[in-house]
Design an enzyme around this catalytic site. Structure first.
Site, short mmCIF file in Angstrom:
data_model
loop_
_atom_site.label_atom_id
_atom_site.label_comp_id
_atom_site.label_asym_id
_atom_site.label_seq_id
_atom_site.Cartn_x
_atom_site.Cartn_y
_atom_site.Cartn_z
N CYS A 59 0.81 -1.22 0.00
CA CYS A 59 0.00 0.00 0.00
C CYS A 59 0.84 1.27 0.00
CB CYS A 59 -0.95 0.00 1.20
SG CYS A 59 -2.14 -1.36 1.17
N HIS A 63 -3.61 7.09 1.59
CA HIS A 63 -3.87 5.81 0.95
C HIS A 63 -5.29 5.37 1.32
CE1 HIS A 63 -4.01 1.61 0.07
NE2 HIS A 63 -3.94 1.25 1.33
N ASN A 120 -10.02 -0.47 -1.90
CA ASN A 120 -8.58 -0.34 -1.66
C ASN A 120 -7.84 -0.92 -2.87
OD1 ASN A 120 -5.91 -0.64 -0.89
ND2 ASN A 120 -6.36 -1.41 1.15
#
EC number: 2.3.1.180
Length: 335
Positions: free
Chosen positions: A114, A262, A292
């Site tokens: 990530c 993020h 995500n």
């Protein structure tokens, strides 16, 4: 001494929209449960044969290149962030080079989950600051949908992730008051297994072991996440790395024009927003639409925010990420 400046942005997501209600048809979940815990309403999943990690990266990159005004033969280097490459090896950087028809420039693959885009941005920034390269194409692309456990067993993780790609062109900037002011990178491998895909891996179950066992109950090749533990660490590290970036540049929280975190979980973003007492117009979230998308989430969000006119010349931007590894990172940018 040079600075690097983002001169072009682009993103691409598949056409295939997967809503929470769609997931409820194949696993024991529902729209309310997913939204309450993650803020996600829908995400995009590729259709086999239509998109890959590389092809999505190429589509995002073409948009970024066109917007940058940089010609293909002026691109000096590629940095490609992903944890879902088309092949186990080689990485997608070289495939991107081929598909874009670029000259035989270097292609570096970044695997930082990530935090991948911010890590990739940092690497490209250092190459430009030292004078080694002038224009670097930074791409982040992920296909998560094909590697998820889309059953009741995997619902806690599988409802979170989506597919997509984002790209940025970094170019040399001689005005050192503009561009990327600083980047800050961290890791804590002690907690690597708290958010991980353990197989196939040389230190554990390898491909031959999985094939030989032929065990449908084997969960080692699906993502595992200790959700509450990850959440607690994420909010701490997000705060730390944002503050680190501000302090390094003698900035205050009040100087932030736009925070792009993020897109891991809307609840994490909201926690950070409340902690820093930022207004809604100072934080950009789009996890509601895309889920995500791991390394791709920040460049997708950055591009959308810019396209919507929410980022203007002279603005101070903060990018921040936390994810598997654990790794976390931030970048402070003067637009």
């Amino acid at each position: 001494m040079y600075h690097s400046k983002i001169t072009g942005l682009g993103f691409y997501v598949p056409d295939n929209v997967v809503t929470n209600d769609d997931l409820a048809k194949i696993m024991d979940t529902n729209d309310e449960w997913i939204q309450e815990r993650t803020g996600i309403k829908e995400r995009r999943h590729i259709k086999r044969g239509e998109d890959t990690t590389t092809s999505m990266g190429v589509k995002a990159a073409k948009i970024a290149i066109e917007r940058s005004g940089v010609n293909n033969d002026e691109i000096d280097f590629i940095v490609f962030a992903t944890i879902s490459p088309d092949f186990y090896f080689p990485g997608p950087g070289v495939a991107l080079q081929k598909e874009l028809g670029l000259k035989t420039i270097g292609a570096l693959d970044i695997r930082n989950q990530c935090s991948g885009f911010v890590y990739a941005l940092s690497v490209a920034d250092q190459y430009i600051k030292t004078g080694m390269y002038k224009n670097i194409l930074v791409v982040a692309s992920e296909v998560q949908s094909l590697g998820l456990d889309m059953t009741d067993r995997g619902r806690g993780v599988s409802v979170i992730f989506g597919d997509g790609a984002g790209a940025a062109m970094l170019s040399r900037e001689e005005d050192v008051t503009k561009g990327i002011l600083s980047t800050h990178l961290h890791s804590e491998g002690e907690y690597a297994k708290e958010l991980a895909v353990l197989a196939p891996g040389m230190g554990g179950r390898w491909v031959t072991d999985i094939i030989a066992d032929n065990n449908p109950e084997d969960e080692s090749y699906f993502p595992y996440m200790n959700g509450q533990f990850v959440f607690k660490n994420a909010v701490v590290r997000f705060s730390e790395v944002i503050n680190e970036g501000l302090q390094a540049n003698n900035l205050q929280v009040s100087d932030i024009d736009m925070l792009i975190p993020h897109q891991a979980n809307l609840r994490i973003s909201q926690f950070i927003q409340q902690k820093f007492k930022l207004r809604d117009d100072q934080v950009f979230n789009n996890i509601q639409k895309y889920g995500n998308t791991t390394a791709a989430s920040i460049p997708i969000a950055l591009t959308e925010a810019w396209e919507q006119g929410k980022i203007k010349e002279g603005d101070t931007l903060v990018l921040a990420a936390f994810g598997s590894g654990f790794t976390w990172a931030s970048a402070i940018i003067k637009w």
